[in-house]
Design an enzyme around this catalytic site. Structure first.
Site, PDB file in Angstrom:
ATOM      1  N   LYS A 154      -2.470  -7.966  -3.206  1.00 15.12           N
ATOM      2  CA  LYS A 154      -1.373  -7.558  -3.946  1.00 15.12           C
ATOM      3  C   LYS A 154      -0.436  -6.905  -2.689  1.00 15.12           C
ATOM      4  O   LYS A 154      -0.355  -7.084  -1.381  1.00 15.12           O
ATOM      5  CB  LYS A 154      -1.693  -6.537  -4.378  1.00 15.12           C
ATOM      6  CG  LYS A 154      -2.122  -5.885  -4.115  1.00 15.12           C
ATOM      7  CD  LYS A 154      -1.875  -4.625  -3.624  1.00 15.12           C
ATOM      8  CE  LYS A 154      -1.116  -4.105  -3.002  1.00 15.12           C
ATOM      9  NZ  LYS A 154      -0.679  -3.227  -1.824  1.00 15.12           N
ATOM     10  N   TYR A 244       0.226   0.159  -7.318  1.00 16.54           N
ATOM     11  CA  TYR A 244      -1.899   0.751  -8.059  1.00 16.54           C
ATOM     12  C   TYR A 244      -0.815   1.649  -8.743  1.00 16.54           C
ATOM     13  O   TYR A 244      -1.865   1.502  -9.945  1.00 16.54           O
ATOM     14  CB  TYR A 244      -1.888   1.457  -6.452  1.00 16.54           C
ATOM     15  CG  TYR A 244      -2.409   1.400  -5.380  1.00 16.54           C
ATOM     16  CD1 TYR A 244      -3.766   0.263  -5.389  1.00 16.54           C
ATOM     17  CD2 TYR A 244      -1.657   0.831  -3.804  1.00 16.54           C
ATOM     18  CE1 TYR A 244      -3.811  -0.229  -4.305  1.00 16.54           C
ATOM     19  CE2 TYR A 244      -2.119   0.528  -3.144  1.00 16.54           C
ATOM     20  CZ  TYR A 244      -3.369  -0.325  -3.374  1.00 16.54           C
ATOM     21  OH  TYR A 244      -3.767  -1.104  -2.081  1.00 16.54           O
TER      22      TYR A 244
END
Length: 405
Positions: A154, A244
């Site tokens: 990611k 996140y």
């Protein structure tokens, strides 16, 4: 192009942080209970014994930066379904140094030019893309076209169009594509999800989430040089670590936001932030009424914190997204309690999840559509900050199969 970045490439340096600030409340008003284990809150990985090496799926790690060499590669030692069989690097000598201790056949070392010939290697089932963000799409697409399943770090890519191209390439090749959202396989985060919206709903009705992720970016260090290059990074703190906070708000609620507002700020004349942003504050409104206030920064000290507020209790997970060390606190009434959970290797868990998904021919928990949704929302956050207005989004279902706990 990547050779100049190879020596210091990383996603994070390991931070052994143990401190946890108290919630904003008078210490004398809080009763602290002894620590207890909450193993039942986190769905445990398969308890089946590890497969013999010849039955494990073979993985190739693409990119030998610090994150790959210090976190991913050592984690294969704890995998039950996955084994390291190949390396892809622009530095042959470096690849050979790492191949020896991991038992990787020198014939299974590739560079970025002959990467496509990995299609001829039956030992390799999966390629794991651990490169700067701007290179994810190219190497994912080439890996899928070479007939391999793909795990991609990611953020998935630097644009919605790239994400869709990656999804299409995997689909056309009949291969699995999974985005490495390690926190969604990590036991403490799974416990937080269970507390927030599991069958017992210990926190009551969810009301608000606060999520903060920040660190000091240091371009003088090799692992941070590419992070201030917009072409390679796709943005600043938001896609790197703000993701996140964004992803946590989504997996804690199990919903997709219907409204976004945001602000950006970078320190004037700071050469680190000529191309990318320093600070981002963004708010998400969810269909249930939950409001999420999130921040990311390349300018404040190391922070990885998620707080969830419910009608009957609150939780704080801090550090929330470290590699090996987490702390979870739950407060109900005047009682604040630490919940201890068995730490497990989140990298091994996520790699084995993809291997099991391949063997069982099922969609992984965090497929390409999950990464696409985060990139779509990141671009919406940038647009909201640029225009100074709230952006309304059409209600949609979560883009993955396993939103329920």
């Amino acid at each position: 192009m990547f050779d100049a970045l190879q020596r210091g490439l990383t996603r994070r340096t390991l931070l052994n942080r143990t401190g946890l600030g108290l919630l904003a409340m008078g210490a004398a008003e809080i009763i602290y209970k002894p620590v207890r284990t909450l193993a039942q809150a986190a769905p445990s990985p398969s308890e089946e014994p590890s497969l013999p090496p010849e039955q494990k799926l073979g993985w190739a790690v693409v990119g030998l930066g610090q994150f790959a060499t210090e976190q991913i590669m050592p984690s294969f030692g704890e995998c039950k379904r996955s084994r390291l069989v190949a390396l892809v690097s622009g530095d042959r000598a470096k690849a050979e140094r790492y191949a020896r201790p991991y038992g990787v056949n020198p014939q299974n070392i590739y560079n970025y030019q002959n990467y496509d010939t990995i299609r001829d290697n039956p030992e390799v089932d999966v390629v794991y893309i651990v490169l700067p963000n701007g290179m994810h799409a190219e190497y994912t697409i080439r890996g899928a076209r070479a007939g391999k399943h793909v795990m991609c770090e990611k953020p998935m890519a630097t644009s919605v169009a790239e994400c869709q191209a990656m999804i299409d390439a995997a689909r056309q090749a009949g291969k699995k594509l999974m985005i490495a959202y390690r926190a969604q396989y990590e036991p403490y985060n799974l416990a937080a999800i269970d507390l927030a919206r599991g069958p017992r709903k210990e926190l009551g009705k969810l009301k608000a989430i606060v999520a903060d992720h920040g660190r000091i970016v240091k371009p003088s260090e090799p692992q941070d040089r590419w992070r201030i290059d917009k072409k390679l990074a796709g943005g600043g703190s938001l896609p790197d670590i703000g993701i996140y906070s964004l992803n946590a708000a989504r997996y804690i609620t199990g919903e997709e936001p219907i409204e976004v507002s945001a602000m950006l700020y970078s320190t004037p004349n700071d050469p680190r932030f000529v191309e990318v942003e320093e600070n981002v504050n963004f708010m998400l409104r969810f269909p249930s009424g939950v409001l999420a206030n999130c921040t990311s920064s390349y300018g404040y000290s190391d922070t990885k914190r998620i707080q969830v507020f419910g009608s009957e209790g609150t939780l704080e997970l801090s550090p929330a997204t470290d590699y090996y060390q987490h702390r979870l606190f739950v407060e109900k009434g005047n009682v604040r309690e630490e919940r201890n959970i068995d730490e497990k290797n989140q990298f091994a868990l996520e790699m084995d999840h993809l291997s099991e998904s391949i063997v069982q021919n099922r969609e992984p928990k965090t497929p390409g559509e999950e990464g696409l949704q985060d990139i779509r929302l990141i671009q919406t956050i940038y647009e909201a900050a640029r225009t100074g207005r709230k952006i309304q989004l059409e209600p949609m279902q979560p883009p993955r199969n396993e939103r329920s706990v």
